[in-house]
Scaffold this active site. Sequence first.
Site, PDB file in Angstrom:
ATOM      1  N   SER A 181       0.819  -1.231   0.000  1.00  0.00           N
ATOM      2  CA  SER A 181       0.000   0.000   0.000  1.00  0.00           C
ATOM      3  C   SER A 181       0.840   1.263   0.000  1.00  0.00           C
ATOM      4  O   SER A 181       1.604   1.510   0.927  1.00  0.00           O
ATOM      5  CB  SER A 181      -0.890   0.072   1.245  1.00  0.00           C
ATOM      6  OG  SER A 181      -1.702  -1.039   1.352  1.00  0.00           O
ATOM      7  N   HIS A 201      -2.869   0.897  -4.812  1.00  0.00           N
ATOM      8  CA  HIS A 201      -2.257  -0.266  -5.457  1.00  0.00           C
ATOM      9  C   HIS A 201      -2.426  -0.131  -6.970  1.00  0.00           C
ATOM     10  O   HIS A 201      -3.546  -0.264  -7.482  1.00  0.00           O
ATOM     11  CB  HIS A 201      -2.917  -1.563  -4.982  1.00  0.00           C
ATOM     12  CG  HIS A 201      -2.532  -1.962  -3.590  1.00  0.00           C
ATOM     13  ND1 HIS A 201      -1.585  -2.928  -3.328  1.00  0.00           N
ATOM     14  CD2 HIS A 201      -2.931  -1.510  -2.390  1.00  0.00           C
ATOM     15  CE1 HIS A 201      -1.436  -3.065  -2.030  1.00  0.00           C
ATOM     16  NE2 HIS A 201      -2.244  -2.215  -1.420  1.00  0.00           N
ATOM     17  N   HIS A 225      -5.521  -8.843  -1.763  1.00  0.00           N
ATOM     18  CA  HIS A 225      -5.627  -9.261  -0.374  1.00  0.00           C
ATOM     19  C   HIS A 225      -6.799 -10.220  -0.197  1.00  0.00           C
ATOM     20  O   HIS A 225      -7.772 -10.172  -0.956  1.00  0.00           O
ATOM     21  CB  HIS A 225      -5.860  -8.047   0.534  1.00  0.00           C
ATOM     22  CG  HIS A 225      -4.854  -6.950   0.358  1.00  0.00           C
ATOM     23  ND1 HIS A 225      -4.927  -6.058  -0.681  1.00  0.00           N
ATOM     24  CD2 HIS A 225      -3.753  -6.618   1.073  1.00  0.00           C
ATOM     25  CE1 HIS A 225      -3.907  -5.213  -0.595  1.00  0.00           C
ATOM     26  NE2 HIS A 225      -3.175  -5.528   0.460  1.00  0.00           N
ATOM     27  N   TYR A 231      -9.000  -9.954   2.075  1.00  0.00           N
ATOM     28  CA  TYR A 231     -10.226  -9.205   2.412  1.00  0.00           C
ATOM     29  C   TYR A 231     -10.961  -8.669   1.180  1.00  0.00           C
ATOM     30  O   TYR A 231     -12.106  -8.246   1.269  1.00  0.00           O
ATOM     31  CB  TYR A 231      -9.938  -8.061   3.400  1.00  0.00           C
ATOM     32  CG  TYR A 231      -9.030  -6.959   2.882  1.00  0.00           C
ATOM     33  CD1 TYR A 231      -9.466  -6.028   1.941  1.00  0.00           C
ATOM     34  CD2 TYR A 231      -7.720  -6.854   3.338  1.00  0.00           C
ATOM     35  CE1 TYR A 231      -8.629  -5.035   1.460  1.00  0.00           C
ATOM     36  CE2 TYR A 231      -6.875  -5.867   2.873  1.00  0.00           C
ATOM     37  CZ  TYR A 231      -7.339  -4.960   1.933  1.00  0.00           C
ATOM     38  OH  TYR A 231      -6.510  -3.982   1.457  1.00  0.00           O
ATOM     39  N   GLU A 232     -10.294  -8.660   0.024  1.00  0.00           N
ATOM     40  CA  GLU A 232     -10.976  -8.213  -1.194  1.00  0.00           C
ATOM     41  C   GLU A 232     -11.950  -9.267  -1.718  1.00  0.00           C
ATOM     42  O   GLU A 232     -12.685  -9.015  -2.673  1.00  0.00           O
ATOM     43  CB  GLU A 232      -9.953  -7.864  -2.280  1.00  0.00           C
ATOM     44  CG  GLU A 232      -9.123  -6.628  -1.940  1.00  0.00           C
ATOM     45  CD  GLU A 232      -8.055  -6.347  -2.990  1.00  0.00           C
ATOM     46  OE1 GLU A 232      -8.413  -5.853  -4.064  1.00  0.00           O
ATOM     47  OE2 GLU A 232      -6.867  -6.631  -2.720  1.00  0.00           O
ATOM     48  N   ALA A 241       2.589  -2.203   4.400  1.00  0.00           N
ATOM     49  CA  ALA A 241       2.323  -1.234   5.457  1.00  0.00           C
ATOM     50  C   ALA A 241       1.710  -2.013   6.616  1.00  0.00           C
ATOM     51  O   ALA A 241       0.884  -2.896   6.397  1.00  0.00           O
ATOM     52  CB  ALA A 241       1.348  -0.182   4.960  1.00  0.00           C
ATOM     53  N   MET A 280      -2.447  -7.089   6.873  1.00  0.00           N
ATOM     54  CA  MET A 280      -3.473  -7.911   6.223  1.00  0.00           C
ATOM     55  C   MET A 280      -2.950  -8.598   4.969  1.00  0.00           C
ATOM     56  O   MET A 280      -3.729  -8.977   4.089  1.00  0.00           O
ATOM     57  CB  MET A 280      -4.678  -7.031   5.850  1.00  0.00           C
ATOM     58  CG  MET A 280      -5.254  -6.260   7.027  1.00  0.00           C
ATOM     59  SD  MET A 280      -6.484  -5.061   6.500  1.00  0.00           S
ATOM     60  CE  MET A 280      -6.761  -4.162   8.035  1.00  0.00           C
ATOM     61  N   SER A 281      -1.629  -8.764   4.875  1.00  0.00           N
ATOM     62  CA  SER A 281      -1.074  -9.331   3.637  1.00  0.00           C
ATOM     63  C   SER A 281       0.135 -10.209   3.954  1.00  0.00           C
ATOM     64  O   SER A 281       0.310 -10.664   5.076  1.00  0.00           O
ATOM     65  CB  SER A 281      -0.664  -8.192   2.693  1.00  0.00           C
ATOM     66  OG  SER A 281       0.431  -7.474   3.228  1.00  0.00           O
ATOM     67  N   ASN A 337       1.025   3.199  11.124  1.00  0.00           N
ATOM     68  CA  ASN A 337       0.282   3.725  12.270  1.00  0.00           C
ATOM     69  C   ASN A 337       0.663   2.919  13.502  1.00  0.00           C
ATOM     70  O   ASN A 337       0.991   1.746  13.398  1.00  0.00           O
ATOM     71  CB  ASN A 337      -1.223   3.598  12.020  1.00  0.00           C
ATOM     72  CG  ASN A 337      -1.633   2.170  11.702  1.00  0.00           C
ATOM     73  OD1 ASN A 337      -1.315   1.650  10.622  1.00  0.00           O
ATOM     74  ND2 ASN A 337      -2.290   1.528  12.622  1.00  0.00           N
ATOM     75  N   HIS A 362      -7.375   4.426   6.305  1.00  0.00           N
ATOM     76  CA  HIS A 362      -6.573   4.055   5.131  1.00  0.00           C
ATOM     77  C   HIS A 362      -5.796   5.280   4.626  1.00  0.00           C
ATOM     78  O   HIS A 362      -4.675   5.149   4.145  1.00  0.00           O
ATOM     79  CB  HIS A 362      -7.487   3.493   4.038  1.00  0.00           C
ATOM     80  CG  HIS A 362      -6.741   2.925   2.857  1.00  0.00           C
ATOM     81  ND1 HIS A 362      -5.730   1.987   2.989  1.00  0.00           N
ATOM     82  CD2 HIS A 362      -6.847   3.161   1.524  1.00  0.00           C
ATOM     83  CE1 HIS A 362      -5.259   1.679   1.783  1.00  0.00           C
ATOM     84  NE2 HIS A 362      -5.919   2.383   0.881  1.00  0.00           N
TER      85      HIS A 362
END
Length: 258
Positions: free
Chosen positions: A15, A46, A68, A70-71, A98, A196-197, A220, A232
């Site tokens: 990201s 992306h 990802h 989650y997509e 990230a 998440m990746s 963060n 995001h």
Amino acid sequence: GKTRLRPRVAVVLGSGLGDFADGLQGAVRIPYAKIPYFPRSSVVGHAGRLVVGRSGDVPVAAMQGRVHFYEGYSAREVVFPVRVLARMGVRAIVFTNAAGGIHLDYGQGALVVLRDHINMQGTNPLIGANDERFGPRFPDMSQAYSESFRAIASDEAKALAIEMHEGVYAAVPGPSYETPAEIGYLRAIGVDLVGMSTVPEVTVARHGGMRVLGISGISNKANLDGDTLTTHEEVLKAGKQIVPKLTTLVRGVLAGLV
Ligand code: HPA
């Protein structure tokens, strides 16, 4: 067929971290949409193309953007590009992402080399029939992140006076960020940073015998007290601060990975 370069190293850019690929020389840029069966990212930040070019003397395949879990892609779909890179002859791969900082020492913008990971996505890309041409049914994961690659990365960070930590990455499914209770839990089980990746791709890279380097940018600080919001936009903004350091570092280590 679109290039005569035959990269043995690949870099996957997370990201807001896509800029590295723009600096490659003699590059061809292939949109994921033009590569058969390649999944396409729906996430802002992306770009979605494979860039094959040279970084100095080193031919590199760079993925500008990834997909990802989650997509809505299955874990197997998420890792398809890594299989393609392996079939192209890539033997060493750098994953960037990230991540949220769980370890209290990690400030926003810090770089962290992954020492190990915890798969908390509740799935594994190797579930299903195993194709022995790719790797064994039960692959070892005791050295998911190459010790010598980690040493190369820390030496390079030192030489460049870039602050770098080493930590354990947990992959969660997302897309919601963690609750304070979840962050407390992650810290308690030994997690230093969360994202998440990366974990599905690393699993498949190791299955195929590739050597792996993982580098996260802390976008963060995880929010244990519930007082700060994670967005995001914040993650992408921190990416801008991380990109110059990360790009310099990745350029510096590549020659050592071939
Ligand atoms: N949690 C999970 N994934 C992330 C975060 C986070 O705080 N920041 C960037 N990716």
